[in-house]
Design an enzyme around this catalytic site. Structure first.
Site, PDB file in Angstrom:
ATOM      1  N   ASN A 202       0.855  -1.193   0.000  1.00  0.00           N
ATOM      2  CA  ASN A 202       0.000   0.000   0.000  1.00  0.00           C
ATOM      3  C   ASN A 202       0.882   1.232   0.000  1.00  0.00           C
ATOM      4  OD1 ASN A 202       0.526   0.822   2.874  1.00  0.00           O
ATOM      5  ND2 ASN A 202      -0.308  -1.224   3.208  1.00  0.00           N
TER       6      ASN A 202
ATOM      7  N   LYS B 235       7.745 -17.743 -10.550  1.00  0.00           N
ATOM      8  CA  LYS B 235       7.104 -16.562 -11.129  1.00  0.00           C
ATOM      9  C   LYS B 235       5.876 -17.008 -11.944  1.00  0.00           C
ATOM     10  CE  LYS B 235       7.915 -12.644 -14.131  1.00  0.00           C
ATOM     11  NZ  LYS B 235       8.734 -12.062 -15.171  1.00  0.00           N
TER      12      LYS B 235
ATOM     13  N   LYS C 148     -11.550  -2.149  19.305  1.00  0.00           N
ATOM     14  CA  LYS C 148     -10.228  -2.726  19.585  1.00  0.00           C
ATOM     15  C   LYS C 148      -9.811  -2.481  21.026  1.00  0.00           C
ATOM     16  CE  LYS C 148      -8.457  -2.501  14.862  1.00  0.00           C
ATOM     17  NZ  LYS C 148      -7.282  -2.667  14.026  1.00  0.00           N
TER      18      LYS C 148
END
Ligand code: C5P
Length: 408
Positions: free
Chosen positions: A210, A289, A341
């Site tokens: 990301n 790959k 959380k």
């Protein structure tokens, strides 16, 4: 940044080639709002002239005991009265030896003996001189006397040799001095944090990641260290320099990050999850790959573990802080994340305000409400978060995740 506003620094410059770095340092300090009084020794002036420092600081340079500039006062006494600190950069083996033994035969050495403010020194000398037992003895004496020693660094030396003894760079000395003045709100605390992105391999050459730059996590590690904490940072793949006094563990995947967090968890007082940890990873990682064949392709993903959630749920959980980067409804999502959380503090930001950039705008969510911080450089924001975290810990008496302890 007016980080040094209202502070007067006495900058001692002695006879080493690193004196040229002192010119840059005085400029940085003045730019940050400090008043800088340069005291130049005879040998120092052989390397950089008084006029350079006078032009950079906008103040007269002090070179000798024998002048009447202080009107009826005495320079060797009055210069340090009201000063925030004396910093000697560069500090030669000679001045360090004099200071260690209380020898005072010029303005700088006398004012150090007569001072009533902290003394910091940045040694600068050839590696053999630095390693010499006499210098090392003197450094031990100075440390024992409460003198703060900055550096030296290791590397190429002006004399052509390579080793320890180089003076720290001007910017590093500036940062060290800034840190020295910071309130030590996390003194004695151990902080573990995660930073940066994670990388989940698909095959040997591809992976899922990301756009987290790691800048906020690294800034927070720096701010915790500045506040006196012992900091361990578990970093995903980013090429940022490690902040000073931070122990760094590099990892790639979310599983490695979790493993490193668990390994480093014992004894930590605070855990801060800043990393943008992957929520999913490829279920199977191809050892070879993957070749294209022109057909559509399906990648099957499996959920990763929520590191922060897992740590916060432990009976021995440290004080837990999470981040919530949202693209909308910041308040609702951040608050529900804090509760779900079981976190003492959530730092929320809109991704458009912070991701990848140099600045950030965050709001702090704790059980007592929402506290927006002004948009600023990430290190300034990080210092604001640390100040809030420290006062919250004090209020909650260090209870993990803001919950009362079972036996209280
Ligand atoms: O649940 P969400 O990913 O939105 O929560 C973000 C917070 O949780 C951040 O503090 C992040 O570091 C932490 N986190 C984690 N492990 C994950 C996902 C997020 O520690 N797998």
């Amino acid at each position: 940044m007016n980080a040094f506003a209202g502070k007067r620094i006495v900058l001692g410059v002695t006879g080493g080639i690193a004196a040229y770095k002192a010119a840059e340092l005085s400029r940085l300090l003045v730019k940050a709002g400090a008043t800088v009084d340069v005291v130049l020794t005879q040998a120092g002036s052989e390397f950089v002239g008084a006029m350079t420092f006078q032009a950079l600081t906008g103040r007269p340079v002090w070179q000798t005991l024998w002048n009447d500039r202080m009107s009826h006062g005495m320079a060797h006494i009055d210069l340090t009265r009201g000063a925030a600190a004396v910093l000697i950069a560069p500090a030669t083996a000679n001045v360090l030896a004099k200071l260690a033994h209380g020898v005072c035969d010029d303005l700088l050495s006398i004012l150090c003996l007569a001072r009533d403010c902290p003394l910091l020194v940045a040694p600068a000398m050839n590696r053999q001189m630095w390693e010499h037992p006499a210098t090392q003895r003197n450094m031990a004496l100075l440390s024992r006397d409460g003198v703060k020693i900055l550096g030296p660094a290791s590397g190429d030396q002006a004399c052509g040799e390579v080793g320890e003894g180089r003076m720290l760079e001007a910017k590093t000395l500036f940062d060290e001095l800034y840190t020295f003045f910071q309130p030590k709100s996390l003194a004695g605390k151990r902080v573990l944090l995660t930073a940066g992105p994670t990388f989940e391999p698909i095959d040997p050459v591809r992976g899922l990641t990301n756009s987290s730059s790691g800048k906020m996590g690294f800034a927070l590690a720096q701010a915790c260290a500045e506040a006196g904490a012992t900091v361990t940072m578990i970093a995903g793949p980013v090429a940022l320099p490690t902040p000073r006094n931070v122990q760094r563990v590099d990892v790639q995947t979310s599983a490695q990050m979790r493993e490193a967090v668990l390994q480093n968890l014992p004894g930590q007082n605070v855990f801060i999850g800043v990393a943008a940890v992957a929520d999913y990873r490829p279920k199977v990682v191809s050892t070879e790959k993957i070749k294209k064949n022109g057909e559509p392709m399906t990648l099957v993903l499996e959920a990763t573990s929520d590191i922060l959630g897992e740590i916060a749920a432990r009976p021995d959980a440290p004080f837990c802080v999470g981040f919530a980067a949202e693209s909308q409804n910041l308040e609702t999502y951040a608050e529900s994340k804090r509760k779900a959380k079981n976190l003492a503090l959530v730092v929320g930001n809109l991704v458009q305000d912070g991701l990848g950039g140099e600045t950030n705008r965050v709001t702090l969510f704790d059980a007592t409400g929402a506290y927006p911080l002004p948009s600023a450089k990430k290190i300034i924001v990080a210092r604001g978060i640390v100040a809030h975290l420290a006062s919250l810990m004090e209020k909650l008496d260090g209870k993990p995740c803001g919950k009362p302890r079972a036996n209280s």
